[in-house]
Structure formats: C-alpha cells, structure tokens
Write an enzyme that holds these catalytic residues in place. Structure first.
Site, PDB file in Angstrom:
ATOM      1  N   TRP A 100       0.939  -1.270  -0.059  1.00 58.42           N
ATOM      2  CA  TRP A 100       0.006  -0.053   0.073  1.00 58.42           C
ATOM      3  C   TRP A 100       0.899   1.116  -0.098  1.00 58.42           C
ATOM      4  O   TRP A 100       0.461   2.274  -0.729  1.00 58.42           O
ATOM      5  CB  TRP A 100      -0.902  -0.147   0.982  1.00 58.42           C
ATOM      6  N   ASP A 167      -1.456   6.844   6.292  1.00 60.59           N
ATOM      7  CA  ASP A 167      -2.591   5.805   5.759  1.00 60.59           C
ATOM      8  C   ASP A 167      -2.732   4.843   7.191  1.00 60.59           C
ATOM      9  O   ASP A 167      -2.045   3.829   7.408  1.00 60.59           O
ATOM     10  CB  ASP A 167      -2.241   5.001   4.703  1.00 60.59           C
ATOM     11  N   LYS A 191     -11.969  -1.815   6.723  1.00 63.02           N
ATOM     12  CA  LYS A 191     -11.251  -2.434   7.598  1.00 63.02           C
ATOM     13  C   LYS A 191     -11.801  -2.616   9.159  1.00 63.02           C
ATOM     14  O   LYS A 191     -12.114  -3.625   9.776  1.00 63.02           O
ATOM     15  CB  LYS A 191      -9.832  -2.260   7.426  1.00 63.02           C
TER      16      LYS A 191
HETATM   17  C1  LIG Z   1      -7.223  -1.888   2.199  1.00 60.31           C
HETATM   18  C2  LIG Z   1      -5.855  -0.843   2.304  1.00 60.31           C
HETATM   19  C3  LIG Z   1      -5.671   0.295   1.203  1.00 60.31           C
HETATM   20  C4  LIG Z   1      -6.504   0.192  -0.062  1.00 60.31           C
HETATM   21  O1  LIG Z   1      -7.880   0.583   0.313  1.00 60.31           O
HETATM   22  P1  LIG Z   1      -9.125   0.896  -0.788  1.00 60.31           P
HETATM   23  O2  LIG Z   1     -10.227   1.623   0.101  1.00 60.31           O
HETATM   24  O3  LIG Z   1      -9.465  -0.367  -1.570  1.00 60.31           O
HETATM   25  O4  LIG Z   1      -8.606   2.006  -1.655  1.00 60.31           O
HETATM   26  C5  LIG Z   1      -4.845   0.970   1.630  1.00 60.31           C
HETATM   27  N1  LIG Z   1      -4.068   1.011   2.659  1.00 60.31           N
HETATM   28  C6  LIG Z   1      -4.201   0.206   3.526  1.00 60.31           C
HETATM   29  C7  LIG Z   1      -3.270   0.170   4.697  1.00 60.31           C
HETATM   30  C8  LIG Z   1      -5.110  -0.826   3.244  1.00 60.31           C
HETATM   31  O5  LIG Z   1      -5.221  -1.631   4.456  1.00 60.31           O
END
Ligand SMILES: *Cc1c(COP(=O)(O)O)cnc(C)c1O
Length: 355
Positions: A100, A167, A191
């Site tokens: 990511w 993030d 998540k």
């Molecule tokens: C799942 C995830 C993403 C991607 O998220 P989307 O909403 O599908 O774009 C980005 N960063 C992390 C840490 C993730 O777990």
C-alpha cells in the site's frame, strides 16, 4: 455464526448490522429507507454530523482539523494527498513498508519528487523500517500505520520536523493516537470503521491552499471541507453504518478500552503461534500487528488440511495474502476474543492430530 477473520471488508459488530438492516426498511420510524432519503434531508444531515462528532470525540481531534467522509477508497487518497500537498518543484518523503505504501508513493510521483527514505522490500516487508532521517525540506512524510498484508504495525511513530501524512486504513480506532502529531490521516472504512464506500480524512486546515496548481473540485480538500463532505451526493449508507460502528466503539468505552481488548486478543493468538510446534510467526516480533496476525506452518503441506478444518469450525477468512502465503487472521475491533479462542482451539486440535 461464523468467526470472521477476513482482512477487508472486515467484520462489523452484530448489533450494527441489525440496526443497519432495520434502517434499510424504515429509517428511524420515518416510513422511508435510509437508501431513499435525500442527502440534504435533516435526517441524513444529522447522521453525518453525528459521524463527524464521534470521530472528533473518539480520537480527541484538536481544533484546526477538519473531518471528511469521502469516496474512492484509500487508493484515491494516494493521489489526493500529493495533489493537494506536494508542489511540482517540491519533494515528499515516503517510508515503503508494504504494497500500500508502494502504491501511495507511485501516485505521488505524478505530482512532484518522491524520496523513498526507507524500505523493507528486500525482506518482503517483514519488518517496519526505522533507520532513517526525515528530511526537513520535504513537504510531508508519508507513513502507513498498519501493513494489512504483511501483519506489521508502527508501534512508535517517528518524530518528524515536517507534517506527517498517515494511511491508517487498517488500524484506525483500534488504538489511541495523538492527532496533533499528524498533518493528515486517511483510512478506507472497510477494515475497522464500517462498510466499503467511504474514506475518512482528518486534515489540518493550515496545510491546505499552499500548492498553486489547479485541483479538480472532487479532489480538492478545501472544496470538500467548504461543502461539509457534500460537494456531491455522499455515500449515504456507508456513512450511516460507519456512524453506527463509531457509536458502538463509544459504547464499548472508547478507543482506549478497545485497544486493551485488541492487545489481549493479539497476545492470545501470538502466544499460541509461538507455543504450537506446527506454526511460526512471519514478522519481526517488535513490529507485529495487533490487527492482522500473519503466520505460516513449519510444514507447508499441512496448510490445506488446516484450512479445511478451520472451515468446518466456522473460522473464515484466514488464508494469507497471495504475496505472503500461509495465514492471516485479522482481529479487528468487532471480532470478539471468543473468536480468537475458537481459532486457538482449532490450532491445538490440529496439532494434536498431526503429532
Ligand atoms: C485496504 C488498504 C488500502 C486500500 O484501500 P481501498 O479503500 O481499497 O482503496 C490502503 N491502505 C491500507 C493500509 C489498506 O489496508
């Protein structure tokens, strides 16, 4: 009931699902579904206001920050962050702690210079890189707080002379954080915060408006703030269910109380992985995630039969990501410690059978 260890979209509290299901038929007794009311109606405005209020309360967001519920997932934030914060002649610092983070830095390259100041790619991201200096002349430092695929988590955020962008998609609301240490936090909801379809952004207002490129309206934080996350039709249902989930977090005693539970769950599961002769952990001990627990088997041939037994016992979603293999048990907020005990029991039963 299944024990849902899926990595995302992840488990939601059962109470929340029941409330959401009822609101699909009749929202708060108004005789209309949450899915068919105007986003400008007082009923929905109250939902959005409450969601923003809960974020501020649960994370103790200080003055000077705005809270947004946007669309396009965390992946859109990979581009939106540099679009708004990285001038064409400037650079941004990225720590590459997983796929990511890698995707985030690739997007940033469309907008300015990217300095990858540390990476753990050479070890397939089994640890969090720590040995680096944050360049004081970069526009921001980009971090990933929890690496969902590899099962590593940043337990101590580095000191930074520049704004930190983080993030937090897979550990937001799982532990206390000091929002004042960050310039911008983003998290896809699916998540640990709600269903797929909305992305939380917490941004320090004073960082905005400093880049002079033209920004399309939907991707401009300032415009989204001025319009209260309603520049266009917001993802009404995803925001509603996120609001319910945040209210559930509050009812459990807030983020600090949830954190204690999460630590207890992780301790039980890592304890079994270490004790059980069939299994071994994947990541550096000090960087292990309390959200995504990755482990493999000493004997890879036993993986399939173990998954089969898990399936029979209602343990769902523990197959590891294809880039790591083995198993990944995601133990998000809504997963109860009883589900962890259920998994541990299956691990012990399987070890007994395969002595
Ligand atoms: C799942 C995830 C993403 C991607 O998220 P989307 O909403 O599908 O774009 C980005 N960063 C992390 C840490 C993730 O777990």
């Amino acid at each position: 009931m299944k024990h849902n260890f899926g990595a995302g979209p992840g488990i939601l509290p059962h109470e929340v699902l029941k409330q959401a299901a009822a609101a699909v038929v009749d929202f708060n007794g108004i005789g209309l579904s949450i899915l068919e009311i105007s986003h400008r109606s007082p009923e929905f405005e109250a939902v959005l206001d409450e969601a923003v209020k809960l974020v501020k309360e649960l994370l103790e967001v200080p003055e000077g920050y705005s809270v947004l519920f946007l669309q396009g997932g965390a992946s859109t934030q990979f581009a939106m962050v540099p679009y708004n914060l990285l001038a064409g002649n400037a650079k941004a610092a990225y720590v590459e702690s997983g796929v990511w983070a890698n995707k985030a830095l690739k997007e940033a390259k469309y907008f300015g210079q990217v300095d990858v100041i540390a990476t753990s790619k050479e070890s397939n991201f089994t640890y969090i890189p720590k040995d680096y200096e944050v360049p004081a002349d970069a526009a921001y430092l980009h971090l990933t707080s929890n690496n969902t695929i590899y099962g590593t988590q940043l337990h101590h955020f580095p000191k930074s002379p520049i704004p930190v962008v983080c993030d937090m998609s897979s550990d937001i609301f799982s532990r206390t954080i000091n929002v004042a240490d960050f310039g911008l936090i983003y998290a896809g909801a699916q998540k640990n915060m709600g269903p797929a379809g909305t992305t939380l952004v917490i941004v320090k207002d004073e960082l905005l408006g400093k880049v002079d490129r033209k920004i399309p309206s939907m991707l401009d934080y300032k415009i989204q703030i001025d319009n209260g996350s309603m520049y266009n039709t917001p993802p009404v249902f995803a925001i509603y269910v996120s609001m319910l989930t945040l209210a559930w977090v509050k009812s459990k005693g807030g983020v600090a109380a949830i954190q204690k539970e999460n630590e207890a769950k992780a301790k039980v599961l890592y304890g079994e992985i270490e004790r059980n002769p069939l299994f071994k952990p994947v990541c550096a001990t000090e960087d292990r995630s309390n959200m995504n627990v990755c482990f493999v088997m000493e004997n890879a041939e036993l993986e399939k039969p173990f998954l089969k037994l898990c399936d029979e016992r209602g343990i769902i979603g523990i197959k590891g990501h294809r880039s790591v293999g083995g198993f990944r048990a995601s133990i998000y907020n809504a997963l109860s410690i009883n589900s962890v005990y259920a998994l541990v029991e299956v691990m012990q039963e399987f070890a007994e059978k395969n002595k």
